[in-house]
Scaffold this motif. Structure first.
Motif, mmCIF file in Angstrom:
data_model
loop_
_atom_site.group_PDB
_atom_site.id
_atom_site.type_symbol
_atom_site.label_atom_id
_atom_site.label_comp_id
_atom_site.label_asym_id
_atom_site.label_seq_id
_atom_site.Cartn_x
_atom_site.Cartn_y
_atom_site.Cartn_z
ATOM 1 N N ALA A 1 0.835 -1.458 -0.071
ATOM 2 C CA ALA A 1 0.021 0.040 -0.059
ATOM 3 C C ALA A 1 0.837 1.282 -0.080
ATOM 4 O O ALA A 1 0.744 2.148 -0.824
ATOM 5 C CB ALA A 1 -1.032 0.072 1.284
ATOM 6 N N MET A 2 1.871 1.232 0.557
ATOM 7 C CA MET A 2 2.925 2.387 0.880
ATOM 8 C C MET A 2 3.820 2.500 -0.477
ATOM 9 O O MET A 2 3.715 3.727 -0.930
ATOM 10 C CB MET A 2 3.611 2.010 2.190
ATOM 11 N N VAL A 3 4.163 1.741 -1.173
ATOM 12 C CA VAL A 3 4.991 1.998 -2.160
ATOM 13 C C VAL A 3 4.019 2.229 -3.403
ATOM 14 O O VAL A 3 4.459 3.031 -4.287
ATOM 15 C CB VAL A 3 5.716 0.497 -2.269
ATOM 16 N N PHE A 4 2.724 1.109 -3.419
ATOM 17 C CA PHE A 4 2.056 1.626 -4.681
ATOM 18 C C PHE A 4 1.644 3.172 -4.607
ATOM 19 O O PHE A 4 1.273 3.721 -5.715
ATOM 20 C CB PHE A 4 0.864 0.717 -4.807
ATOM 21 N N SER A 5 1.262 3.701 -3.266
ATOM 22 C CA SER A 5 0.711 5.013 -3.558
ATOM 23 C C SER A 5 1.802 5.967 -3.883
ATOM 24 O O SER A 5 1.431 7.065 -4.563
ATOM 25 C CB SER A 5 0.264 5.418 -2.033
ATOM 26 N N THR A 6 2.887 5.635 -3.468
ATOM 27 C CA THR A 6 3.877 6.511 -4.187
ATOM 28 C C THR A 6 4.368 6.517 -5.625
ATOM 29 O O THR A 6 4.614 7.473 -6.190
ATOM 30 C CB THR A 6 5.338 6.215 -3.328
ATOM 31 N N VAL A 7 4.363 5.179 -6.144
ATOM 32 C CA VAL A 7 4.546 4.720 -7.484
ATOM 33 C C VAL A 7 3.520 5.349 -8.439
ATOM 34 O O VAL A 7 3.791 5.872 -9.496
ATOM 35 C CB VAL A 7 4.708 3.378 -7.711
ATOM 36 N N ALA A 8 2.362 5.631 -7.802
ATOM 37 C CA ALA A 8 1.281 6.090 -8.544
ATOM 38 C C ALA A 8 1.330 7.663 -8.979
ATOM 39 O O ALA A 8 0.840 8.058 -9.665
ATOM 40 C CB ALA A 8 -0.124 5.778 -7.627
ATOM 41 N N MET A 9 2.116 8.147 -7.902
ATOM 42 C CA MET A 9 2.354 9.656 -8.011
ATOM 43 C C MET A 9 3.100 9.912 -9.309
ATOM 44 O O MET A 9 3.005 11.002 -9.861
ATOM 45 C CB MET A 9 2.826 10.168 -6.734
ATOM 46 N N ALA A 10 4.175 9.286 -9.433
ATOM 47 C CA ALA A 10 5.150 9.332 -10.435
ATOM 48 C C ALA A 10 4.667 8.796 -11.652
ATOM 49 O O ALA A 10 4.117 7.746 -11.727
ATOM 50 C CB ALA A 10 6.346 8.754 -10.181
ATOM 51 N N LYS A 11 4.630 9.516 -12.762
ATOM 52 C CA LYS A 11 4.019 9.056 -13.952
ATOM 53 C C LYS A 11 4.388 9.147 -15.404
ATOM 54 O O LYS A 11 5.215 9.971 -15.659
ATOM 55 C CB LYS A 11 2.608 9.397 -13.853
ATOM 56 N N VAL A 12 3.822 8.508 -16.216
ATOM 57 C CA VAL A 12 4.180 8.440 -17.646
ATOM 58 C C VAL A 12 2.545 8.819 -18.316
ATOM 59 O O VAL A 12 1.829 7.986 -17.917
ATOM 60 C CB VAL A 12 5.170 7.391 -18.331
ATOM 61 N N THR A 13 2.592 9.498 -19.412
ATOM 62 C CA THR A 13 1.364 9.720 -19.853
ATOM 63 C C THR A 13 1.816 9.526 -21.679
ATOM 64 O O THR A 13 2.811 9.956 -21.998
ATOM 65 C CB THR A 13 0.707 11.112 -19.905
ATOM 66 N N ILE A 14 0.871 8.827 -22.176
ATOM 67 C CA ILE A 14 0.763 8.346 -23.642
ATOM 68 C C ILE A 14 -0.439 9.200 -24.272
ATOM 69 O O ILE A 14 -1.725 8.746 -23.722
ATOM 70 C CB ILE A 14 0.819 7.006 -23.672
ATOM 71 N N THR A 15 -0.246 9.677 -25.141
ATOM 72 C CA THR A 15 -1.463 10.117 -26.180
ATOM 73 C C THR A 15 -1.901 9.103 -26.936
ATOM 74 O O THR A 15 -0.945 8.720 -27.865
ATOM 75 C CB THR A 15 -1.085 11.439 -26.709
ATOM 76 N N VAL A 16 -3.096 8.880 -26.994
ATOM 77 C CA VAL A 16 -3.565 7.570 -27.833
ATOM 78 C C VAL A 16 -4.559 8.251 -28.688
ATOM 79 O O VAL A 16 -5.474 8.532 -28.448
ATOM 80 C CB VAL A 16 -4.167 6.655 -26.993
ATOM 81 N N PRO A 17 -4.099 8.098 -30.136
ATOM 82 C CA PRO A 17 -5.041 8.798 -31.176
ATOM 83 C C PRO A 17 -6.198 7.718 -31.334
ATOM 84 O O PRO A 17 -6.006 6.671 -30.969
ATOM 85 C CB PRO A 17 -3.940 8.595 -32.288
ATOM 86 N N ASP A 18 -7.290 8.151 -32.214
ATOM 87 C CA ASP A 18 -8.295 7.362 -32.391
ATOM 88 C C ASP A 18 -7.934 6.256 -33.366
ATOM 89 O O ASP A 18 -8.921 5.257 -33.595
ATOM 90 C CB ASP A 18 -9.470 8.141 -32.805
ATOM 91 N N THR A 19 -6.900 6.062 -33.994
ATOM 92 C CA THR A 19 -6.458 5.252 -34.825
ATOM 93 C C THR A 19 -5.634 3.996 -33.940
ATOM 94 O O THR A 19 -5.458 2.872 -34.735
ATOM 95 C CB THR A 19 -5.447 5.474 -35.806
ATOM 96 N N VAL A 20 -5.647 4.058 -32.827
ATOM 97 C CA VAL A 20 -5.019 3.067 -31.832
ATOM 98 C C VAL A 20 -6.090 2.701 -31.071
ATOM 99 O O VAL A 20 -6.772 3.234 -30.369
ATOM 100 C CB VAL A 20 -3.774 3.713 -31.054
ATOM 101 N N GLU A 21 -6.241 1.138 -30.718
ATOM 102 C CA GLU A 21 -7.220 0.438 -29.839
ATOM 103 C C GLU A 21 -6.194 0.022 -28.843
ATOM 104 O O GLU A 21 -5.560 -1.091 -29.092
ATOM 105 C CB GLU A 21 -8.051 -0.426 -30.450
#
Length: 213
Positions: free
Chosen positions: A12-32
């Motif tokens: 619980a402690m580690v997952f909450s910390t990992v969730a704060m650090a993030k990578v975002t991917i833009t997913v176009p409508d041509t990708v399912e």
């Protein structure tokens, strides 16, 4: 039971910390997007949005997707769909975009869709190092369970395979009370997995917890 409480505390402690650090991917409508780290994908964005956003934790991740560009054919719009691609990559605190090889016509897409070239590009224009494979299932394709197929793929160990919390949890559940399996302590393996993903502050809090107990 004494082992489960500290293990649950760490997860619980580690997952909450990992969730704060993030990578975002833009997913176009041509990708399912079909699966993310052996789970169903959770995308942000409206139903009719041209692009959606996928948020991932820092570190190693795995995605399963199909590329489906569309072309005008008279008054109709024809979609050409690739096979399911499974891929793993490492990224940290960045925004990523897909880049795909261009198909100038419907016929070229139909002929070459399964040999397409693609990449994930970060904010600086650098292409990520990606290991990829095809997630192929013989026979009926309707109703495929891609998260489960990805988990099976990871268990077998393909070129794009990763170790996921689900893999470790499944091993633990098979043990029943997290007792040591022959030749391998799954509870310890889970601790190492999450500890490696924690930041310095979280590791310090965990060490303090262990010292006090």
């Amino acid at each position: 039971m004494k082992l489960i409480k500290p293990l649950s505390f760490l997860l619980a402690m580690v997952f909450s910390t990992v969730a704060m650090a993030k990578v975002t991917i833009t997913v176009p409508d041509t990708v399912e997007m079909l699966a993310v780290n052996s789970a169903s994908p959770e995308l942000e964005g409206g139903m009719f949005s041209a692009n959606k956003t996928l948020t991932l934790p820092n570190g190693e991740n795995q995605i399963v997707f199909k590329y489906a560009p569309y072309f005008a054919k008279g008054k109709d719009r024809v979609t050409v769909e690739s096979q399911a691609i499974i891929a793993k990559f490492n990224a940290k605190d960045t925004k990523l975009n897909f880049e795909f090889s261009k198909f100038n016509s419907l016929s070229k897409a139909q002929k070459n869709i399964n040999s397409l070239e693609w990449s994930l590009v970060d904010q600086s224009g650098h292409k990520l190092d990606i290991q990829q494979d095809r997630l192929i299932k013989k026979g009926m394709q309707i109703g495929r369970n891609y998260p489960q197929e990805a988990q099976n793929y990871n268990t077998k160990g393909g070129v794009a395979a990763i170790v996921t919390p689900l893999t470790l949890t499944q091993r633990a559940l098979k043990q029943g009370d997290l007792k040591q399996m022959q030749g391998k302590n799954t509870a310890e393996e889970m601790l190492h997995f999450w500890y490696a993903k924690a930041d310095a502050a979280t590791k310090a809090r965990f060490k303090h917890y262990v010292e006090q107990h």
